[in-house]
Design an enzyme around this catalytic site. Structure first.
Site, PDB file in Angstrom:
ATOM      1  N   LYS A 175      -0.641  28.510  16.334  1.00 28.48           N
ATOM      2  CA  LYS A 175      -2.034  28.886  16.083  1.00 28.48           C
ATOM      3  C   LYS A 175      -2.949  27.768  16.569  1.00 28.48           C
ATOM      4  CE  LYS A 175      -5.010  28.635  12.823  1.00 28.48           C
ATOM      5  NZ  LYS A 175      -6.191  28.547  13.716  1.00 28.48           N
ATOM      6  N   CYS A 284      -8.936  11.506  17.760  1.00 23.96           N
ATOM      7  CA  CYS A 284      -8.488  10.914  16.495  1.00 23.96           C
ATOM      8  C   CYS A 284      -8.211   9.422  16.644  1.00 23.96           C
ATOM      9  CB  CYS A 284      -7.242  11.637  16.005  1.00 23.96           C
ATOM     10  SG  CYS A 284      -5.958  11.655  17.268  1.00 23.96           S
ATOM     11  N   GLU A 386     -14.072   9.514   7.738  1.00 24.70           N
ATOM     12  CA  GLU A 386     -13.932   9.899   9.144  1.00 24.70           C
ATOM     13  C   GLU A 386     -15.118  10.773   9.552  1.00 24.70           C
ATOM     14  OE1 GLU A 386     -11.074  12.900  10.390  1.00 24.70           O
ATOM     15  OE2 GLU A 386     -10.512  11.655  12.098  1.00 24.70           O
TER      16      GLU A 386
HETATM   17  P1  NAD Z   1      -8.837  21.296  10.786  1.00 29.79           P
HETATM   18  O1  NAD Z   1      -7.947  20.671   9.781  1.00 29.79           O
HETATM   19  O2  NAD Z   1     -10.083  21.940  10.312  1.00 29.79           O
HETATM   20  O3  NAD Z   1      -8.062  22.428  11.628  1.00 29.79           O
HETATM   21  C1  NAD Z   1      -6.887  22.150  12.336  1.00 29.79           C
HETATM   22  C2  NAD Z   1      -6.088  23.438  12.480  1.00 29.79           C
HETATM   23  O4  NAD Z   1      -5.620  23.822  11.185  1.00 29.79           O
HETATM   24  C3  NAD Z   1      -6.886  24.623  13.020  1.00 29.79           C
HETATM   25  O5  NAD Z   1      -6.067  25.396  13.865  1.00 29.79           O
HETATM   26  C4  NAD Z   1      -7.226  25.392  11.759  1.00 29.79           C
HETATM   27  O6  NAD Z   1      -7.478  26.762  11.969  1.00 29.79           O
HETATM   28  C5  NAD Z   1      -5.961  25.184  10.937  1.00 29.79           C
HETATM   29  N1  NAD Z   1      -6.123  25.355   9.498  1.00 29.79           N
HETATM   30  C6  NAD Z   1      -7.241  25.140   8.749  1.00 29.79           C
HETATM   31  N2  NAD Z   1      -7.002  25.427   7.449  1.00 29.79           N
HETATM   32  C7  NAD Z   1      -5.703  25.831   7.374  1.00 29.79           C
HETATM   33  C8  NAD Z   1      -4.860  26.254   6.301  1.00 29.79           C
HETATM   34  N3  NAD Z   1      -5.302  26.334   5.037  1.00 29.79           N
HETATM   35  N4  NAD Z   1      -3.580  26.594   6.580  1.00 29.79           N
HETATM   36  C9  NAD Z   1      -3.109  26.506   7.848  1.00 29.79           C
HETATM   37  N5  NAD Z   1      -3.865  26.130   8.904  1.00 29.79           N
HETATM   38  C10 NAD Z   1      -5.150  25.770   8.673  1.00 29.79           C
HETATM   39  O7  NAD Z   1      -9.129  20.169  11.859  1.00 29.79           O
HETATM   40  P2  NAD Z   1     -10.134  20.232  13.088  1.00 29.79           P
HETATM   41  O8  NAD Z   1     -11.537  20.147  12.568  1.00 29.79           O
HETATM   42  O9  NAD Z   1      -9.749  21.344  13.984  1.00 29.79           O
HETATM   43  O10 NAD Z   1      -9.760  18.869  13.858  1.00 29.79           O
HETATM   44  C11 NAD Z   1     -10.336  17.627  13.570  1.00 29.79           C
HETATM   45  C12 NAD Z   1      -9.377  16.761  12.762  1.00 29.79           C
HETATM   46  O11 NAD Z   1      -8.139  16.638  13.460  1.00 29.79           O
HETATM   47  C13 NAD Z   1      -9.884  15.340  12.591  1.00 29.79           C
HETATM   48  O12 NAD Z   1      -9.672  14.960  11.264  1.00 29.79           O
HETATM   49  C14 NAD Z   1      -9.001  14.524  13.522  1.00 29.79           C
HETATM   50  O13 NAD Z   1      -8.811  13.175  13.162  1.00 29.79           O
HETATM   51  C15 NAD Z   1      -7.713  15.276  13.434  1.00 29.79           C
HETATM   52  N6  NAD Z   1      -6.846  14.977  14.573  1.00 29.79           N
HETATM   53  C16 NAD Z   1      -5.742  14.210  14.345  1.00 29.79           C
HETATM   54  C17 NAD Z   1      -4.896  13.880  15.402  1.00 29.79           C
HETATM   55  C18 NAD Z   1      -3.670  13.033  15.184  1.00 29.79           C
HETATM   56  O14 NAD Z   1      -2.842  12.972  16.085  1.00 29.79           O
HETATM   57  N7  NAD Z   1      -3.507  12.391  14.054  1.00 29.79           N
HETATM   58  C19 NAD Z   1      -5.188  14.354  16.685  1.00 29.79           C
HETATM   59  C20 NAD Z   1      -6.328  15.144  16.866  1.00 29.79           C
HETATM   60  C21 NAD Z   1      -7.159  15.460  15.800  1.00 29.79           C
END
Ligand code: NAD
Length: 483
Positions: A175, A284, A386
């Site tokens: 997803k 990130c 963050e």
């Molecule tokens: P998010 O957590 O809102 O969403 C990430 C994914 O999770 C999306 O596909 C979303 O639809 C899904 N999701 C949301 N709620 C869910 C649930 N309850 N159950 C299952 N799936 C769910 O994050 P975002 O806003 O898309 O991305 C930004 C964040 O990602 C920042 O915090 C950033 O630091 C982090 N990030 C981390 C890394 C790493 O390698 N550590 C890399 C890139 C981004």
């Protein structure tokens, strides 16, 4: 062109069963570019069943066969580089030059890397010579696994999960973020074109709390790899842990960038501009807390602000643009909210930016100025939470011990950068920093064999190289007595 993005289930392109859709918005213009399925539990169930049915045949193919298919996907990504780079830029707001140089080539590398790795992945035998027994320590794929990814590096991170999962013989339900679904959809078309067998990879689009939630809770899903925010990671862990699913969580960061007086100044300055504002600060690994040793603080501040002022902000499709739009209206509001907080905080002064900007002919786009904030305490909100946008803080320090304490004074522990030409100091810092990924005199230099991931609230588990192959396989020990 308006896109109608479809789910990819059992090798077919499907509308969501309840015919629910959302607009897919181009953030540089605030205009719809198409529609994306809002899938529900039934769509997810269909995808999981198709993956479960494909698993026996796929897991019984040779590593060479899977490697060959992964290579075909990589090659097709390279062939379609321009189309994919443009789609990524339009969907995400990132400069097309960045998508062309980093995002799309890395997606192809992810497939090629794991195509190579799987042909070298071996299992172990532990011999009990005197007892006349031998242990065969084997590793088998799990079955159906879930890959969930965020919007900041859409195809790059999506494929970073899918490639090792497929290479090890699992079948996948993936997803992508609902905010940037376009290149995931184009990937499904590539998979169809190169002949990936039906059901081996299924891509379901939709909101996290619906499609994502149904995916992680389904009993047939054995392992979940997630990259996204820490709050979402917590929710996923609390749902999946009681079912003892295998979990890999890559989450948020608040990374320190530590600059000592004895650094290679020009290299540091050039890199610090990138590590602060690449992809509008929405990586990130960006170094959002910059700590500068006192003797060069004022010099750094002046030179850094001059360079920030030279960043070319504008239409992400313009080849000369360094800095595009933020990903969504909601994210723009969040970043703006943090700047409003900084204005009210007596421990912080905004010395550059801190406001929305209008780009000529794209006045409705989600543009926010690169922002530099001087802080007097690492405890202020700007340094503890963050923001995930184009906002960095500057803070001076006097001693190595002091800066390491400041750097580690964070709930997060994803990455850190250290700038010094003193190798002993560099090693001391590397050993004491509480971060999973540490760069000395560089930033974002990645070798895909190395373990990637964070400590504390930044992550659980590691991706990359052998760590990924281990994550996607279950160890099993068979002991044979030959007395
Ligand atoms: P998010 O957590 O809102 O969403 C990430 C994914 O999770 C999306 O596909 C979303 O639809 C899904 N999701 C949301 N709620 C869910 C649930 N309850 N159950 C299952 N799936 C769910 O994050 P975002 O806003 O898309 O991305 C930004 C964040 O990602 C920042 O915090 C950033 O630091 C982090 N990030 C981390 C890394 C790493 O390698 N550590 C890399 C890139 C981004």
């Amino acid at each position: 062109m308006e896109w109608t993005i479809k789910n990819y289930i059992n090798g077919k392109f499907k509308s969501p069963v309840e015919d629910q859709w959302a607009s897919n918005i181009d953030p540089a213009r605030n205009k719809p570019i198409g529609k994306v399925p809002l899938s529900n539990a039934k769509d997810v169930e269909n995808a999981i069943i198709s993956a479960e049915r494909a698993f026996p045949a796929w897991s019984n193919t040779t590593a060479e066969h899977r490697s060959e298919i992964l290579r075909r996907i990589a090659q097709e990504i390279k062939t379609q580089l321009e189309t994919l780079a443009e789609a990524e830029s339009i969907d995400n707001g990132k400069p097309i030059t960045l998508a062309r140089k980093i995002d799309i080539p890395r997606a192809a590398s992810n497939f090629n890397f794991f195509a190579d790795a799987i042909t070298q992945f071996d299992t172990k035998a532990h011999e009990m010579y005197a007892a006349k027994a031998i242990n065969l320590s084997l590793r088998h794929p799990h079955g159906v696994v879930a890959c969930i990814s965020p919007w900041n590096l859409p195809l790059y991170l999506f494929t970073w999960k899918i490639a090792p999962a497929l290479a090890t013989g699992n079948c996948v339900v993936a997803k992508p973020s609902e905010i940037t679904p376009l290149t995931a959809y184009l990937l499904s078309r590539i998979c169809e074109k190169v002949g990936l067998p039906a059901g081996v990879l299924n891509i379901v689009h939709g909101h996290g709390d619906q499609a994502g939630d149904a995916l992680i809770k389904h009993k047939l899903v054995k392992a979940i790899t997630f990259t996204g925010g820490t709050a979402t990671g917590k929710t996923i862990a609390s749902s999946a842990s009681p079912q003892f699913k295998k979990l890999s969580l890559e989450m948020g960061g608040k990374n320190p960038n530590i600059i000592f007086t004895d650094c290679d100044y020009d290299k540091m300055l050039e890199t610090t501009i990138r590590s602060s504002f690449a992809n509008q600060g929405q990586i990130c690994l960006c170094g959002s807390r910059i700590f500068i040793e006192q003797p060069i603080y004022e010099r750094f501040k002046a030179d850094f602000l001059k360079k920030v002022d030279q960043l070319k902000i504008g239409n992400p499709l313009d080849e000369n643009v360094d800095f595009g739009a933020l990903v969504s209206a909601e994210h723009l509001k969040k970043v703006e909210g943090y700047c409003d907080m900084a204005r009210k905080d007596d421990q912080a002064d905004i010395i550059y930016g801190g406001k929305r900007i209008k780009v000529k002919d794209l006045e409705d786009g989600f543009y926010f100025s690169p922002t530099v904030i001087e802080v007097r305490s690492n405890q202020c909100v700007i340094n503890q939470e963050e923001i995930f946008g184009p906002v960095v803080s500057l803070m001076p320090f006097d001693t190595e011990d002091e800066v390491l304490e400041l750097a580690n004074d964070s709930p997060y522990g994803l990455s850190a950068s250290v700038w010094t030409t003193n190798i002993n100091k560099a090693m001391r810092c590397g050993q004491r920093l509480e971060s999973g990924v540490i760069w000395i005199n560089t930033w974002l230099k990645r070798d895909l064999r190395t373990p990637f991931g964070g400590m504390k609230s930044s992550g659980m588990g590691r991706e990359g190289g052998l760590d990924a192959l281990h994550f996607f396989t279950e160890p099993k020990n068979i002991c044979i007595d030959y007395n």
